[in-house]
Enzyme design. Sequence first.
Site, PDB file in Angstrom:
ATOM      1  N   PRO A   1       6.087 -28.565  24.623  1.00  0.00           N
ATOM      2  CA  PRO A   1       5.292 -27.982  23.964  1.00  0.00           C
ATOM      3  C   PRO A   1       5.540 -27.218  23.337  1.00  0.00           C
ATOM      4  O   PRO A   1       4.860 -26.158  23.291  1.00  0.00           O
ATOM      5  CB  PRO A   1       3.963 -28.547  24.500  1.00  0.00           C
ATOM      6  CG  PRO A   1       4.834 -28.200  25.905  1.00  0.00           C
ATOM      7  CD  PRO A   1       6.046 -28.498  26.288  1.00  0.00           C
TER       8      PRO A   1
ATOM      9  N   ALA B   1       8.029 -25.072  19.372  1.00  0.00           N
ATOM     10  CA  ALA B   1       7.868 -25.140  18.524  1.00  0.00           C
ATOM     11  C   ALA B   1       7.448 -26.730  17.768  1.00  0.00           C
ATOM     12  O   ALA B   1       6.446 -26.572  16.717  1.00  0.00           O
ATOM     13  CB  ALA B   1       8.818 -24.310  17.288  1.00  0.00           C
TER      14      ALA B   1
ATOM     15  N   TRP C   1      10.425 -35.157  34.102  1.00  0.00           N
ATOM     16  CA  TRP C   1       9.315 -36.561  32.510  1.00  0.00           C
ATOM     17  C   TRP C   1       9.240 -37.536  32.765  1.00  0.00           C
ATOM     18  O   TRP C   1       8.562 -38.880  32.584  1.00  0.00           O
ATOM     19  CB  TRP C   1       9.055 -35.517  32.145  1.00  0.00           C
ATOM     20  CG  TRP C   1       8.303 -34.345  31.974  1.00  0.00           C
ATOM     21  CD1 TRP C   1       9.099 -32.572  32.408  1.00  0.00           C
ATOM     22  CD2 TRP C   1       6.848 -34.065  32.826  1.00  0.00           C
ATOM     23  NE1 TRP C   1       8.058 -31.992  32.513  1.00  0.00           N
ATOM     24  CE2 TRP C   1       7.184 -32.396  33.204  1.00  0.00           C
ATOM     25  CE3 TRP C   1       5.847 -34.605  33.115  1.00  0.00           C
ATOM     26  CZ2 TRP C   1       5.716 -31.596  33.745  1.00  0.00           C
ATOM     27  CZ3 TRP C   1       4.950 -33.980  33.688  1.00  0.00           C
ATOM     28  CH2 TRP C   1       4.764 -32.610  34.059  1.00  0.00           C
TER      29      TRP C   1
ATOM     30  N   ALA D   1       9.550 -24.235  11.949  1.00  0.00           N
ATOM     31  CA  ALA D   1       8.709 -24.054  13.096  1.00  0.00           C
ATOM     32  C   ALA D   1       8.830 -23.107  13.903  1.00  0.00           C
ATOM     33  O   ALA D   1       9.838 -23.345  14.861  1.00  0.00           O
ATOM     34  CB  ALA D   1       7.479 -24.894  13.677  1.00  0.00           C
TER      35      ALA D   1
ATOM     36  N   LYS E   1      22.121 -33.252   8.033  1.00  0.00           N
ATOM     37  CA  LYS E   1      22.160 -31.935   8.010  1.00  0.00           C
ATOM     38  C   LYS E   1      22.848 -31.456   9.388  1.00  0.00           C
ATOM     39  O   LYS E   1      22.808 -30.340   9.648  1.00  0.00           O
ATOM     40  CB  LYS E   1      20.538 -32.585   9.225  1.00  0.00           C
ATOM     41  CG  LYS E   1      19.282 -31.290  10.070  1.00  0.00           C
ATOM     42  CD  LYS E   1      18.264 -31.249   9.523  1.00  0.00           C
ATOM     43  CE  LYS E   1      17.675 -30.137   9.699  1.00  0.00           C
ATOM     44  NZ  LYS E   1      16.584 -29.899  11.523  1.00  0.00           N
TER      45      LYS E   1
ATOM     46  N   ASN F   1      23.726 -27.063  10.422  1.00  0.00           N
ATOM     47  CA  ASN F   1      23.360 -26.758  11.501  1.00  0.00           C
ATOM     48  C   ASN F   1      24.338 -26.416  11.951  1.00  0.00           C
ATOM     49  O   ASN F   1      24.815 -24.965  12.363  1.00  0.00           O
ATOM     50  CB  ASN F   1      22.698 -27.814  12.339  1.00  0.00           C
ATOM     51  CG  ASN F   1      21.163 -27.792  12.289  1.00  0.00           C
ATOM     52  OD1 ASN F   1      20.783 -27.687  11.808  1.00  0.00           O
ATOM     53  ND2 ASN F   1      20.641 -28.503  12.950  1.00  0.00           N
TER      54      ASN F   1
ATOM     55  N   SER G   1      17.576 -20.797  13.929  1.00  0.00           N
ATOM     56  CA  SER G   1      17.760 -21.060  15.084  1.00  0.00           C
ATOM     57  C   SER G   1      18.362 -20.344  16.984  1.00  0.00           C
ATOM     58  O   SER G   1      18.020 -20.098  17.204  1.00  0.00           O
ATOM     59  CB  SER G   1      16.916 -22.270  16.279  1.00  0.00           C
ATOM     60  OG  SER G   1      17.226 -23.497  16.233  1.00  0.00           O
TER      61      SER G   1
ATOM     62  N   ARG H   1      18.988 -17.010  24.909  1.00  0.00           N
ATOM     63  CA  ARG H   1      19.484 -17.823  25.307  1.00  0.00           C
ATOM     64  C   ARG H   1      20.820 -18.391  25.323  1.00  0.00           C
ATOM     65  O   ARG H   1      20.996 -18.531  24.358  1.00  0.00           O
ATOM     66  CB  ARG H   1      17.710 -18.333  24.811  1.00  0.00           C
ATOM     67  CG  ARG H   1      16.641 -17.707  25.010  1.00  0.00           C
ATOM     68  CD  ARG H   1      15.618 -18.859  24.875  1.00  0.00           C
ATOM     69  NE  ARG H   1      15.277 -18.589  23.370  1.00  0.00           N
ATOM     70  CZ  ARG H   1      14.537 -17.985  22.774  1.00  0.00           C
ATOM     71  NH1 ARG H   1      13.790 -17.529  23.316  1.00  0.00           N
ATOM     72  NH2 ARG H   1      14.550 -17.187  21.290  1.00  0.00           N
ATOM     73  N   PRO H   2      20.275 -19.650  26.400  1.00  0.00           N
ATOM     74  CA  PRO H   2      21.381 -20.679  26.001  1.00  0.00           C
ATOM     75  C   PRO H   2      21.217 -21.549  24.409  1.00  0.00           C
ATOM     76  O   PRO H   2      19.559 -21.290  23.845  1.00  0.00           O
ATOM     77  CB  PRO H   2      21.718 -21.957  26.646  1.00  0.00           C
ATOM     78  CG  PRO H   2      20.571 -21.560  28.165  1.00  0.00           C
ATOM     79  CD  PRO H   2      19.839 -20.510  27.454  1.00  0.00           C
TER      80      PRO H   2
HETATM   81  N1  LIG Z   1      11.685 -25.067  15.596  1.00  0.00           N
HETATM   82  C1  LIG Z   1      12.320 -25.861  14.662  1.00  0.00           C
HETATM   83  O1  LIG Z   1      12.202 -25.365  12.997  1.00  0.00           O
HETATM   84  C2  LIG Z   1      13.805 -26.796  14.191  1.00  0.00           C
HETATM   85  C3  LIG Z   1      13.536 -27.553  13.654  1.00  0.00           C
HETATM   86  C4  LIG Z   1      14.902 -28.624  13.595  1.00  0.00           C
HETATM   87  C5  LIG Z   1      15.154 -28.862  14.442  1.00  0.00           C
HETATM   88  N2  LIG Z   1      14.352 -28.648  15.706  1.00  0.00           N
HETATM   89  C6  LIG Z   1      15.291 -29.159  16.852  1.00  0.00           C
HETATM   90  O2  LIG Z   1      13.806 -29.289  17.957  1.00  0.00           O
HETATM   91  C7  LIG Z   1      13.935 -28.930  18.844  1.00  0.00           C
HETATM   92  C8  LIG Z   1      13.426 -28.378  19.984  1.00  0.00           C
HETATM   93  O3  LIG Z   1      13.558 -27.257  19.450  1.00  0.00           O
HETATM   94  P1  LIG Z   1      12.133 -25.716  19.241  1.00  0.00           P
HETATM   95  O4  LIG Z   1      11.866 -24.652  18.768  1.00  0.00           O
HETATM   96  O5  LIG Z   1      10.310 -26.458  19.893  1.00  0.00           O
HETATM   97  O6  LIG Z   1      12.635 -25.571  20.768  1.00  0.00           O
HETATM   98  P2  LIG Z   1      11.469 -25.169  22.038  1.00  0.00           P
HETATM   99  O7  LIG Z   1      10.200 -23.911  20.930  1.00  0.00           O
HETATM  100  O8  LIG Z   1      11.965 -23.769  22.364  1.00  0.00           O
HETATM  101  O9  LIG Z   1      10.687 -26.075  22.631  1.00  0.00           O
HETATM  102  C9  LIG Z   1      10.875 -26.169  23.268  1.00  0.00           C
HETATM  103  C10 LIG Z   1       9.827 -26.509  24.435  1.00  0.00           C
HETATM  104  O10 LIG Z   1       9.756 -27.315  25.937  1.00  0.00           O
HETATM  105  C11 LIG Z   1       9.682 -26.988  26.986  1.00  0.00           C
HETATM  106  N3  LIG Z   1      10.945 -27.437  28.329  1.00  0.00           N
HETATM  107  C12 LIG Z   1      11.611 -25.983  28.302  1.00  0.00           C
HETATM  108  N4  LIG Z   1      11.947 -26.836  29.928  1.00  0.00           N
HETATM  109  C13 LIG Z   1      11.000 -28.334  30.249  1.00  0.00           C
HETATM  110  C14 LIG Z   1      11.386 -28.740  30.952  1.00  0.00           C
HETATM  111  N5  LIG Z   1      12.036 -29.255  32.314  1.00  0.00           N
HETATM  112  N6  LIG Z   1       9.494 -29.408  31.013  1.00  0.00           N
HETATM  113  C15 LIG Z   1       9.156 -29.895  29.790  1.00  0.00           C
HETATM  114  N7  LIG Z   1       9.149 -29.243  29.070  1.00  0.00           N
HETATM  115  C16 LIG Z   1      10.329 -28.025  29.141  1.00  0.00           C
HETATM  116  C17 LIG Z   1       9.500 -25.575  26.500  1.00  0.00           C
HETATM  117  O11 LIG Z   1       8.749 -24.495  27.537  1.00  0.00           O
HETATM  118  P3  LIG Z   1       9.050 -22.562  28.181  1.00  0.00           P
HETATM  119  O12 LIG Z   1       7.865 -22.986  26.869  1.00  0.00           O
HETATM  120  O13 LIG Z   1       8.549 -22.663  28.934  1.00  0.00           O
HETATM  121  O14 LIG Z   1      10.191 -22.905  27.365  1.00  0.00           O
HETATM  122  C18 LIG Z   1       9.678 -25.358  25.645  1.00  0.00           C
HETATM  123  O15 LIG Z   1       7.568 -25.528  25.808  1.00  0.00           O
HETATM  124  C19 LIG Z   1      15.290 -28.294  19.155  1.00  0.00           C
HETATM  125  O16 LIG Z   1      16.727 -29.586  19.113  1.00  0.00           O
HETATM  126  C20 LIG Z   1      16.095 -27.827  17.937  1.00  0.00           C
HETATM  127  O17 LIG Z   1      17.609 -27.541  17.789  1.00  0.00           O
HETATM  128  C21 LIG Z   1      13.792 -27.224  16.293  1.00  0.00           C
END
Ligand SMILES: NC(=O)c1ccc[n+]([C@@H]2O[C@H](COP(=O)([O-])OP(=O)(O)OC[C@H]3O[C@@H](n4cnc5c(N)ncnc54)[C@H](OP(=O)(O)O)[C@@H]3O)[C@@H](O)[C@H]2O)c1
Length: 298
Positions: free
Chosen positions: A14, A16, A87, A129, A180, A184, A249, A258-259
């Site tokens: 949960p 972005a 999970w 987001a 896309k 990226n 991102s 971060r990684p």
């Molecule tokens: N953000 C954007 O605008 C966007 C747009 C297009 C595509 N994407 C893609 O969407 C994907 C997600 O990106 P995001 O930006 O949403 O990343 P993010 O904000 O870092 O969210 C990842 C979530 O996963 C949680 N997490 C990490 N390890 C976990 C585990 N072992 N079990 C359960 N939850 C875990 C994290 O927890 P913590 O809170 O503890 O870190 C965090 O809540 C990526 O592939 C990204 O490239 C993102």
Amino acid sequence: MNTEINAAVAVVGPGAIGTTVAAMLHEVGRTPSLCGRTLRDHLTLLEGSHSMTVPGPVRTSPKQITRTADLVFLAVKATQIEAAAEWLAVLVGPETVVCVLQNGIEQVQRVGPHAPRGRIIPAVVWFPAQAQSDASVRLRGDVRLTLPDTAASRVVAEALQGTRCAVDLAADFSALAWRKLVQNAVAGLMALTHRRSGMFSRADIAELTLAYARECLAVARAEGAELGDEVPQEILEKFQAAPTDMSTSILTDREAGRPLEWDIRNGVVARRGRAHGISTPISDVLLPLLAAASDGPG
Ligand SMILES: NC(=O)c1ccc[n+]([C@@H]2O[C@H](COP(=O)([O-])OP(=O)(O)OC[C@H]3O[C@@H](n4cnc5c(N)ncnc54)[C@H](OP(=O)(O)O)[C@@H]3O)[C@@H](O)[C@H]2O)c1
């Protein structure tokens, strides 16, 4: 508003993207169960001056799960799939659809081994987001996903029907996902320079961007994605037209130490290129730099 948690739909990760999808479901009374890494009693989505609370709690132990889900939205970063696999082990049964909300074109190959009983659906996520320092998430833009046009995707589309998350089912999903991906991959250059979109106004960076995007395009086409010759120029122009301080991102992750998702965004081009006998000289230079920036040592 009915805020009963719907255990049939789970959001794993949960952050972005996961918070945004959870909020879209909650808004219409279909609050999903939340599975994460950090204990929280609720999620917060910010849009302009509006704030929405999604009730939790965010579960942090798979031992708390008592039944498989009908639908799982997997929204961890691609670098976190293995850690999140526990999970999937408890949530995914033979009828479960797993919609992978991640960048790249390898969602099925990467997630499939961790959910062998489930039906894995990749998604192109179109909305930006960003998680804030207080863990709230700021949404910028309309919420939209594109999925391949399959029966399992229709389970996702139905679950989101009537929400503000638009779902397109695309016959040419591969072309959209590869387009896309090229964008990226180019954005990865920003992680190497530590610069925002303004850098694309430099003639040398523009030249490198076009050459790299053409390299990606050749691989995309070998993979069957129908993309035209105009794509590299269009992608360059999109970066040039963006506000000069627009980030990406992979740069945000780099700045936070971060990684990086370099392997699914950039590494994939060289890997798929090799499989098709296509040389990828630009990738061959960029990849060790991105890998070292992500993982060190040093
Ligand atoms: N953000 C954007 O605008 C966007 C747009 C297009 C595509 N994407 C893609 O969407 C994907 C997600 O990106 P995001 O930006 O949403 O990343 P993010 O904000 O870092 O969210 C990842 C979530 O996963 C949680 N997490 C990490 N390890 C976990 C585990 N072992 N079990 C359960 N939850 C875990 C994290 O927890 P913590 O809170 O503890 O870190 C965090 O809540 C990526 O592939 C990204 O490239 C993102």
